[in-house]
Design an enzyme around this catalytic site. Structure first.
Site, PDB file in Angstrom:
ATOM      1  N   LYS A 294       0.839  -1.204   0.000  1.00 59.16           N
ATOM      2  CA  LYS A 294       0.000   0.000   0.000  1.00 59.16           C
ATOM      3  C   LYS A 294       0.872   1.251   0.000  1.00 59.16           C
ATOM      4  O   LYS A 294       0.634   2.190  -0.763  1.00 59.16           O
ATOM      5  CB  LYS A 294      -0.935   0.001   1.225  1.00 59.16           C
TER       6      LYS A 294
ATOM      7  N   GLN B 242      -4.894  -1.317   9.542  1.00 59.51           N
ATOM      8  CA  GLN B 242      -4.837  -2.656   8.967  1.00 59.51           C
ATOM      9  C   GLN B 242      -5.474  -3.675   9.917  1.00 59.51           C
ATOM     10  O   GLN B 242      -5.185  -3.702  11.110  1.00 59.51           O
ATOM     11  CB  GLN B 242      -3.363  -3.031   8.686  1.00 59.51           C
TER      12      GLN B 242
ATOM     13  N   ASP C 234     -11.306   2.950   4.003  1.00 58.13           N
ATOM     14  CA  ASP C 234     -11.744   1.548   3.945  1.00 58.13           C
ATOM     15  C   ASP C 234     -13.268   1.454   3.828  1.00 58.13           C
ATOM     16  O   ASP C 234     -13.795   0.394   3.468  1.00 58.13           O
ATOM     17  CB  ASP C 234     -11.332   0.818   5.229  1.00 58.13           C
TER      18      ASP C 234
HETATM   19  N1  GUN Z   1      -6.984  -6.652   6.023  1.00 60.54           N
HETATM   20  C1  GUN Z   1      -7.255  -7.379   4.923  1.00 60.54           C
HETATM   21  N2  GUN Z   1      -7.917  -6.649   4.008  1.00 60.54           N
HETATM   22  C2  GUN Z   1      -8.063  -5.417   4.550  1.00 60.54           C
HETATM   23  C3  GUN Z   1      -8.641  -4.222   4.076  1.00 60.54           C
HETATM   24  O1  GUN Z   1      -9.207  -4.117   2.975  1.00 60.54           O
HETATM   25  N3  GUN Z   1      -8.574  -3.159   4.924  1.00 60.54           N
HETATM   26  C4  GUN Z   1      -7.992  -3.237   6.152  1.00 60.54           C
HETATM   27  N4  GUN Z   1      -7.989  -2.148   6.920  1.00 60.54           N
HETATM   28  N5  GUN Z   1      -7.447  -4.336   6.611  1.00 60.54           N
HETATM   29  C5  GUN Z   1      -7.471  -5.419   5.809  1.00 60.54           C
END
Ligand code: GUN
Length: 299
Positions: free
Chosen positions: A54, A98, A121
């Site tokens: 990311k 995350q 998100d």
């Molecule tokens: N963990 C796995 N996929 C995601 C996601 O799309 N967002 C977040 N914040 N954590 C994750």
């Protein structure tokens, strides 16, 4: 019949290029650089890989990336204090915590402490409610990526029968809301659905998001249907037990024989998720500054 392969990797590259172009314009014309803060608590190896990816892609499209890595035993109070700081930082337009968080932290409480306008998100309860009532919101990245691919392939989705297999808050439920927003007739099915095969066979659009490797066989697919496979499952390689292999929630070989179009795993939905995170950060930045939103990158 052999299905058209929907190339998510190429589509994601196109989305990133659109984001990068818009970011360059924002910088030049408005002196604004969008910023994304990613918070990682603990050392889960898969999460570390995601967060690194990311951060790298954020910088590649010209945005500022702020990574906050906290110890696994970080207190809830300390994490909430960091989020409060990021909420109040005008250089930060998007905040992502995350998941999964270590067990001693209340994920719902933490997510709901993020400013909804910065919740890239789309997990904050306000954004869930806004999406459910058809109002402007931040939309979860994976379902947004699926919607973009479906719109690109079909143009209008109006009147199509869509079946979403899986009822998670992150994918299944928001996916269903988005398809409803595009005037599909939507069914949410799941592992307890009676005669799941018959339900799936009614779908013009079949979205598989159950997290069970290769669960959906080709004879559950209506001839010519579009199959979107959200699953990413690591299984033992069928020919070499010492190796592993990534597979989706659908049995690709048999489904590709029947479907009109299908997303592969890997290279389908997966790459779209981070591309949509970048798109959401750009959208949040534009909204925060009262500027026009990027076209084609929102729901
Ligand atoms: N963990 C796995 N996929 C995601 C996601 O799309 N967002 C977040 N914040 N954590 C994750």
């Amino acid at each position: 019949m052999s299905a058209t392969i929907i190339d998510g990797k190429a589509f994601a590259a196109k989305v990133r290029a659109q984001v990068a172009e818009h970011v360059a314009r924002l910088k030049e014309e408005n002196g604004i650089t969008p910023g994304l803060a990613v918070v990682l608590v603990g050392e889960d190896p898969a999460s570390q890989v995601y967060v690194r990816s990311k951060g790298k892609q954020t910088v590649e499209v010209g945005m500022n990336s702020y990574e906050h890595k906290l110890e696994a035993d970080t207190s809830e109070a300390d994490l909430l204090a960091l989020i409060a700081r990021l909420n109040n930082d005008p250089a930060v337009h998007g905040i992502l915590v995350q998941l999964p968080l270590p067990g001693h932290l209340n994920s719902d409480l933490v997510i709901n402490s993020i400013d909804p306008a910065k919740d890239v998100d789309g997990f904050h309860i306000s954004n869930v409610g806004l999406l459910g009532t058809g109002q402007k919101s931040m939309v979860p990245c994976t379902p947004l990526g699926c919607l973009m691919m479906l719109r690109d392939h079909h143009g209008s989705l109006s009147g199509m029968n869509a079946v979403v297999v899986g009822r998670s808050n992150i994918v299944g439920k928001p996916m269903a809301q988005l398809l409803l927003g595009d005037s599909c007739t939507v069914t949410i099915a799941h592992s307890r659905t009676k005669d799941l095969g018959a339900v799936c066979r009614g779908a013009d659009i079949l979205v598989a998001a159950v997290g069970r490797p290769e669960m959906i066989p080709g004879d559950w697919v209506k001839p010519g249907a579009t199959v979107i496979d959200v699953g990413i499952n690591r299984i033992q390689h069928p020919e070499n037990p010492e190796k592993t292999k990534l597979v989706g929630d659908v049995d690709y070989a048999s489904c590709a024989e029947v479907a009109g179009a299908i997303t592969p795993v890997p290279g389908g939905v997966g790459p779209m998720t981070i591309a949509c995170l970048l798109a959401n950060t750009l959208t949040a930045c534009c909204r925060a500054n009262g500027l026009a939103e990027p076209e084609g990158l929102t729901a």
